[in-house]
Enzyme design. Structure first.
Site, PDB file in Angstrom:
ATOM      1  N   HIS A 176      -1.698   1.827   7.065  1.00 45.17           N
ATOM      2  CA  HIS A 176      -2.084   1.643   5.672  1.00 45.17           C
ATOM      3  C   HIS A 176      -1.969   2.964   4.924  1.00 45.17           C
ATOM      4  CE1 HIS A 176      -4.148   0.042   2.249  1.00 45.17           C
ATOM      5  NE2 HIS A 176      -5.263   0.719   2.438  1.00 45.17           N
ATOM      6  N   CYS A 209       0.827  -1.210   0.000  1.00 38.26           N
ATOM      7  CA  CYS A 209       0.000   0.000   0.000  1.00 38.26           C
ATOM      8  C   CYS A 209       0.858   1.256   0.000  1.00 38.26           C
ATOM      9  CB  CYS A 209      -0.954  -0.002   1.187  1.00 38.26           C
ATOM     10  SG  CYS A 209      -0.133  -0.153   2.801  1.00 38.26           S
ATOM     11  N   ASN A 217      -8.905   3.697  -1.886  1.00 36.63           N
ATOM     12  CA  ASN A 217      -8.203   2.555  -1.319  1.00 36.63           C
ATOM     13  C   ASN A 217      -7.564   1.748  -2.439  1.00 36.63           C
ATOM     14  OD1 ASN A 217      -7.255   0.798   0.615  1.00 36.63           O
ATOM     15  ND2 ASN A 217      -9.246   0.272   1.446  1.00 36.63           N
TER      16      ASN A 217
END
Length: 338
Positions: free
Chosen positions: A283, A116, A303
Site C-alpha cells: 500500500h 493508492c 492514508n
C-alpha cells in the site's frame, strides 16, 4: 490397534474441515473477537471498527494496490548532508511548519479502486507545490489523470507502480483535479468514496473502470495541455531514517510503500506495530513527519481511505526499523512552480 483406510479418510476430512473453518475465521478481520485480540496483545496502538462487518473481500483487496517494482534502483538517489541531523526536532509536523498549505490536512478517498500508488504520489506532489512556492500557490494534482493516462504506471484501478508515477509527473506532467463530484480543477476523481464507519451500508463491490485516457478537462473553461504541471526531478531517498527525516524537513511529504496486514484495517490511534493477521498486499501512503509517543518512535502518515478511517485519516507507524517495509522504497521529487 490398526487404523483402516476409511478411518484415515475420515480423519483427513475432519482436519481439512478444521483448517477450512479456521481459514474462514481469519478471512473477516472486522469481528469484535479479532479487534479485541489485537488490543490484548500489545499496548502501542488501539484497534477499533473502521469498516462494516461484512465488507467484501474484493473491496478489501483493492485497498492495497501498489506493485513493488524495478524502477527504484534506476532513480537517482537523494543524499542530504548530515550537518542538520543533530538539530532536527524530536517531533516534526509539516502542518505546523507550513500553515499556508492546507493540502497537508487533506485526506483523500480512493474508493473501490486499487489506486493508492497514484494517491500517495499526487498527495505529496500537491503539498510540495505549495511548499516550494513558499505557501503562495495551490495546485491539487489529479489522481484521475494519473490513473487514466500513465501507461507505464500499471493497470490503473487494478494495481500500479508508485515510482513510475513520479517519473510520469516529470516527463509528461499532470493536470489539476479535485475529489469525487467536486468539479474542481481539470479532471476530478470519478470513483465514488468508500463507506467507512459503523453503518451496515454495503461497500462498492466492483472496481470502476478507469482505463481510458481522456485528454480534455471536465470543464470547457480549462485547457488540458495548458493546465499541466511538471516535476523538476524524481528521486528515491536512501533507506536510512535520518535521510528520510532530512528530506521531509527540507522539501515536505513524500511517498512510501508498506505491507498491509489485516490488523491494520482496524487501526484507530497510537503507534502501529503489526500484531496479527495475514498480508493483503502493498500500500502506497504519504509520509508527512515524525515524532515520539509513549516511548515509541513513529512516522506520521496520511492514508487514502477517507477521514473516517483511523485517526481522522492519519496514522502513526514504528520508525527506524523499516516496519512493514515503509522505509525501503521512499520516493519524491521537486515541482516546477508556474
Amino acid at each position: 490397534m490398526k487404523t483402516t483406510m476409511a478411518e484415515l479418510n475420515v480423519a483427513l476430512i475432519v482436519i481439512v474441515c478444521a483448517i477450512s473453518t479456521g481459514a474462514r475465521a481469519i478471512q473477516n478481520p472486522f469481528t469484535d473477537k479479532f479487534i479485541n485480540q489485537i488490543n490484548s496483545r500489545q499496548n502501542s496502538w488501539k484497534a477499533g471498527r473502521n469498516f462494516p462487518l461484512h465488507t467484501s473481500n474484493k473491496f478489501i483487496k483493492n485497498l492495497a494496490g501498489t506493485i513493488k517494482d524495478a524502477y527504484l534502483p534506476k532513480l537517482p538517489q537523494m543524499k542530504h548532508g548530515d550537518e542538520l541531523i543533530g538539530s532536527l526536532p524530536d517531533n516534526f509536523d509539516p502542518r505546523e511548519r507550513w500553515p499556508n498549505c492546507p493540502s497537508l490536512n487533506d485526506i483523500r478517498d480512493q474508493g473501490a479502486c486499487a489506486s493508492c500508488w497514484a494517491f500517495g504520489a499526487v498527495e505529496a506532489m500537491t503539498d510540495r507545490y505549495c511548499i516550494h512556492s513558499n505557501g503562495t500557490k495551490q495546485f491539487h494534482f489529479s489522481a484521475q489523470d494519473l490513473i487514466n493516462c500513465c501507461e507505464t504506471c500499471g493497470l490503473g484501478c487494478i494495481r500500479g507502480v508508485h515510482t513510475a508515477a513520479w517519473l510520469y509527473w516529470k516527463q509528461v506532467g499532470l493536470v489539476s483535479g479535485g475529489n469525487y463530484k467536486t468539479n474542481d480543477g481539470c479532471k476530478s476523481y470519478k470513483i465514488p468514496p468508500g463507506l467507512n464507519g459503523t453503518s451496515n451500508a454495503p461497500y462498492f463491490k466492483e472496481t470502476v473502470d478507469a482505463s481510458q485516457c481522456v485528454t480534455t478537462c471536465d470543464s470547457n473553461d480549462i485547457d488540458y495541455s495548458q493546465n499541466k504541471r511538471h516535476g523538476k526531478n524524481a528521486y528515491s531517498i536512501d533507506y536510512n531514517e535520518d535521510q528520510i527525516k532530512l528530506e521531509l524537513f527540507k522539501n515536505g511529504p513524500l511517498e512510501g510503500v508498506m505491507a498491509v496486514y489485516t490488523d491494520f484495517l482496524s487501526y484507530k490511534t497510537g503507534v502501529y506495530n503489526q500484531t496479527q493477521g495475514h498480508i493483503l498486499g502493498h500500500h502506497a501512503v504519504k509520509i508527512l513527519g515524525w515524532g515520539v509517543e509513549n516511548g515509541h518512535k513513529y512516522w506520521l502518515v496520511a492514508n487514502s481511505w477517507n477521514q473516517h478511517w483511523g485517526d481522522e485519516g492519519f496514522f502513526k507507524i514504528l520508525r527506524g526499523v523499516n516496519h512493514c517495509g515503509i522505509e525501503d522504497s521512499v520516493v519524491a521529487g521537486e515541482p516546477i512552480i508556474v
